[in-house]
Design a protein around this motif. Structure first.
Motif, PDB file in Angstrom:
ATOM      1  N   GLU A 130      -5.784   3.869  -1.983  1.00 23.66           N
ATOM      2  CA  GLU A 130      -6.255   1.943  -1.246  1.00 23.66           C
ATOM      3  C   GLU A 130      -5.963   1.713  -2.389  1.00 23.66           C
ATOM      4  O   GLU A 130      -4.432   0.213  -2.629  1.00 23.66           O
ATOM      5  CB  GLU A 130      -7.187   1.279  -1.046  1.00 23.66           C
ATOM      6  CG  GLU A 130      -6.923   0.319  -0.090  1.00 23.66           C
ATOM      7  CD  GLU A 130      -6.096   0.061   1.510  1.00 23.66           C
ATOM      8  OE1 GLU A 130      -5.876  -1.193   1.597  1.00 23.66           O
ATOM      9  OE2 GLU A 130      -5.265   1.271   1.804  1.00 23.66           O
ATOM     10  N   THR A 131      -5.658   1.488  -3.668  1.00 25.79           N
ATOM     11  CA  THR A 131      -5.743   0.396  -5.196  1.00 25.79           C
ATOM     12  C   THR A 131      -3.859   0.810  -5.371  1.00 25.79           C
ATOM     13  O   THR A 131      -3.642  -0.584  -5.837  1.00 25.79           O
ATOM     14  CB  THR A 131      -6.645   0.711  -5.882  1.00 25.79           C
ATOM     15  OG1 THR A 131      -7.786   0.744  -5.691  1.00 25.79           O
ATOM     16  CG2 THR A 131      -6.419  -0.090  -7.353  1.00 25.79           C
ATOM     17  N   ALA A 137       2.664  -3.732  -2.756  1.00 31.47           N
ATOM     18  CA  ALA A 137       1.998  -4.419  -2.049  1.00 31.47           C
ATOM     19  C   ALA A 137       2.215  -5.918  -2.461  1.00 31.47           C
ATOM     20  O   ALA A 137       3.154  -6.474  -1.898  1.00 31.47           O
ATOM     21  CB  ALA A 137       0.917  -4.355  -0.703  1.00 31.47           C
ATOM     22  N   ASN A 138       1.779  -5.828  -3.741  1.00 28.91           N
ATOM     23  CA  ASN A 138       1.436  -7.260  -3.854  1.00 28.91           C
ATOM     24  C   ASN A 138       2.218  -7.498  -5.270  1.00 28.91           C
ATOM     25  O   ASN A 138       2.809  -9.087  -6.319  1.00 28.91           O
ATOM     26  CB  ASN A 138       0.484  -7.613  -5.193  1.00 28.91           C
ATOM     27  CG  ASN A 138      -0.844  -7.772  -3.717  1.00 28.91           C
ATOM     28  OD1 ASN A 138      -0.765  -7.488  -2.616  1.00 28.91           O
ATOM     29  ND2 ASN A 138      -1.963  -6.918  -4.145  1.00 28.91           N
ATOM     30  N   GLN A 139       2.968  -7.093  -5.941  1.00 26.37           N
ATOM     31  CA  GLN A 139       4.328  -7.020  -6.564  1.00 26.37           C
ATOM     32  C   GLN A 139       5.300  -7.979  -6.909  1.00 26.37           C
ATOM     33  O   GLN A 139       5.452  -8.767  -6.870  1.00 26.37           O
ATOM     34  CB  GLN A 139       4.824  -5.664  -6.984  1.00 26.37           C
ATOM     35  CG  GLN A 139       4.390  -4.782  -7.901  1.00 26.37           C
ATOM     36  CD  GLN A 139       5.032  -3.672  -8.002  1.00 26.37           C
ATOM     37  OE1 GLN A 139       5.612  -2.998  -7.705  1.00 26.37           O
ATOM     38  NE2 GLN A 139       4.477  -2.565  -9.440  1.00 26.37           N
ATOM     39  N   ALA A 161      -4.333 -11.829 -10.704  1.00 26.89           N
ATOM     40  CA  ALA A 161      -4.087 -10.059 -10.519  1.00 26.89           C
ATOM     41  C   ALA A 161      -3.195  -9.317 -11.425  1.00 26.89           C
ATOM     42  O   ALA A 161      -3.359  -8.285 -11.356  1.00 26.89           O
ATOM     43  CB  ALA A 161      -2.178 -10.772  -9.664  1.00 26.89           C
ATOM     44  N   ASP A 162      -3.098 -10.273 -13.158  1.00 25.55           N
ATOM     45  CA  ASP A 162      -3.058  -9.039 -14.184  1.00 25.55           C
ATOM     46  C   ASP A 162      -4.801  -7.935 -14.343  1.00 25.55           C
ATOM     47  O   ASP A 162      -5.469  -8.059 -13.860  1.00 25.55           O
ATOM     48  CB  ASP A 162      -3.960 -10.700 -15.013  1.00 25.55           C
ATOM     49  CG  ASP A 162      -3.095 -10.121 -16.572  1.00 25.55           C
ATOM     50  OD1 ASP A 162      -3.830  -8.336 -16.344  1.00 25.55           O
ATOM     51  OD2 ASP A 162      -3.129 -10.960 -16.852  1.00 25.55           O
ATOM     52  N   ASN A 163      -3.989  -6.928 -14.150  1.00 26.79           N
ATOM     53  CA  ASN A 163      -4.156  -5.778 -14.420  1.00 26.79           C
ATOM     54  C   ASN A 163      -5.343  -5.231 -13.129  1.00 26.79           C
ATOM     55  O   ASN A 163      -5.693  -4.357 -13.012  1.00 26.79           O
ATOM     56  CB  ASN A 163      -5.563  -5.965 -15.722  1.00 26.79           C
ATOM     57  CG  ASN A 163      -5.653  -4.376 -16.193  1.00 26.79           C
ATOM     58  OD1 ASN A 163      -4.182  -3.903 -16.151  1.00 26.79           O
ATOM     59  ND2 ASN A 163      -5.897  -4.036 -17.391  1.00 26.79           N
ATOM     60  N   THR A 194      -1.979  -7.710   9.318  1.00 23.42           N
ATOM     61  CA  THR A 194      -0.928  -7.586   9.646  1.00 23.42           C
ATOM     62  C   THR A 194      -0.836  -5.904   9.169  1.00 23.42           C
ATOM     63  O   THR A 194      -0.326  -5.338   9.615  1.00 23.42           O
ATOM     64  CB  THR A 194       0.377  -8.317   8.802  1.00 23.42           C
ATOM     65  OG1 THR A 194      -0.143  -8.043   7.474  1.00 23.42           O
ATOM     66  CG2 THR A 194       0.868  -9.829   9.153  1.00 23.42           C
ATOM     67  N   SER A 195      -1.711  -5.279   9.143  1.00 20.97           N
ATOM     68  CA  SER A 195      -2.506  -4.162   8.566  1.00 20.97           C
ATOM     69  C   SER A 195      -3.298  -3.058   9.257  1.00 20.97           C
ATOM     70  O   SER A 195      -4.068  -3.300   8.638  1.00 20.97           O
ATOM     71  CB  SER A 195      -2.079  -4.190   6.753  1.00 20.97           C
ATOM     72  OG  SER A 195      -2.425  -2.450   6.891  1.00 20.97           O
ATOM     73  N   PRO A 196      -2.643  -3.289  10.080  1.00 21.68           N
ATOM     74  CA  PRO A 196      -4.773  -2.329  11.044  1.00 21.68           C
ATOM     75  C   PRO A 196      -5.281  -1.328  10.023  1.00 21.68           C
ATOM     76  O   PRO A 196      -6.195  -0.909  10.469  1.00 21.68           O
ATOM     77  CB  PRO A 196      -3.988  -1.832  12.081  1.00 21.68           C
ATOM     78  CG  PRO A 196      -3.138  -2.172  12.758  1.00 21.68           C
ATOM     79  CD  PRO A 196      -2.343  -2.938  11.034  1.00 21.68           C
ATOM     80  N   ALA A 197      -4.049  -0.170   9.150  1.00 20.31           N
ATOM     81  CA  ALA A 197      -4.724   0.906   8.120  1.00 20.31           C
ATOM     82  C   ALA A 197      -5.688  -0.111   7.402  1.00 20.31           C
ATOM     83  O   ALA A 197      -6.471   0.676   6.987  1.00 20.31           O
ATOM     84  CB  ALA A 197      -4.076   1.249   7.401  1.00 20.31           C
TER      85      ALA A 197
END
Length: 249
Positions: A130-131, A137-139, A161-163, A194-197
């Motif tokens: 997940e991490t 996804a955040n890139q 967001a750093d590291n 927006t992401s059921p999983a």
């Protein structure tokens, strides 16, 4: 205003008796986030109620470099020490502040009589897969933020967001002390609309957390977004009142 490690932090105190109730807002939010909760809970419990602006938020100083939950926990500890509130605390933590709470209670378990975790970011959620998914996804969003003119808000987002990957891989290994009771409130929508999983994994993490000790329980905030203190302040207030009754004076 209190000072810790060279920077200033704004704390706001409504006088009252113990247990003291400390409200810690999520990422990008300051003490004003609790405007629908703090006055009511002070009136109904008579407890001392403390809110504060974390570094980089509200009236508190900006701090350069990556944001770390451990540093935020140190700031909170410094503030409570200077206010003389180092025992019989009910810690109420929303979203990102769940990470601060987890580090805080591991370092100061005897300060905290109980906790209410409001759709909180818990270690159980951050599996390796997940991490890695969240980092990927955040890139794009992070790259876009770096290209924008820097504001206080964008600087704080980039600091958080750093590291991110290594920070949350380490966070996943933490656990909540068995001695500190907790109520976990999960929103019906979760942060992942927006992401059921991801939403399902978030809910599973909350359930896994409460199942790990008999002094924890789960509350579902129906008809609520991730912003439970805004959408369903009644649910938060009721949970705090329950915890105050549980821990006593």
């Amino acid at each position: 205003m209190i000072t810790n490690d060279g920077h200033k932090l704004a704390f706001y105190v409504t006088p009252g008796h113990l247990p003291a109730i400390v409200l810690d807002a999520g990422g990008g939010l300051d003490a004003s986030y609790w405007k629908k909760v703090a006055p009511g809970i002070a009136q109904q419990t008579g407890s001392e109620v403390i809110t504060y602006d974390r570094s980089g938020e509200g009236r508190s100083s900006d701090v350069p470099g990556p944001w770390k939950a451990q540093n935020a926990a140190s700031d909170l500890a410094a503030g409570l020490t200077q206010l003389g509130v180092t025992k019989n605390v009910v810690l109420v933590s929303h979203s990102l502040a769940g990470e601060i709470a987890t580090y805080f209670v591991n370092e100061h378990p005897h300060w905290i009589s109980g906790s209410v975790l409001v759709d909180a970011s818990l270690p159980e959620f951050y599996t390796d897969s997940e991490t890695a998914k969240l980092v990927a996804a955040n890139q794009q969003q992070i790259a876009a933020l770096k290209k924008q003119p820097q504001t206080r808000a964008t600087r704080q987002l980039l600091a958080e967001a750093d590291n991110y990957g290594p920070v949350h891989n380490a966070y996943h290994k933490l656990s909540w002390p068995q001695s500190v009771p907790a109520i976990a409130i999960v929103s019906s929508q979760t942060p992942f609309t927006t992401s059921p999983a991801d939403a399902q994994l978030w809910k599973q993490a909350q359930q896994e957390f409460v199942s790990a000790a008999p002094n924890r329980r789960l509350v579902v905030a129906q008809n609520s977004s991730h912003d439970i203190p805004i959408d369903r302040p009644d649910v938060v207030i009721n949970a705090i009142e329950d915890m105050v009754r549980q821990v006593g004076s």
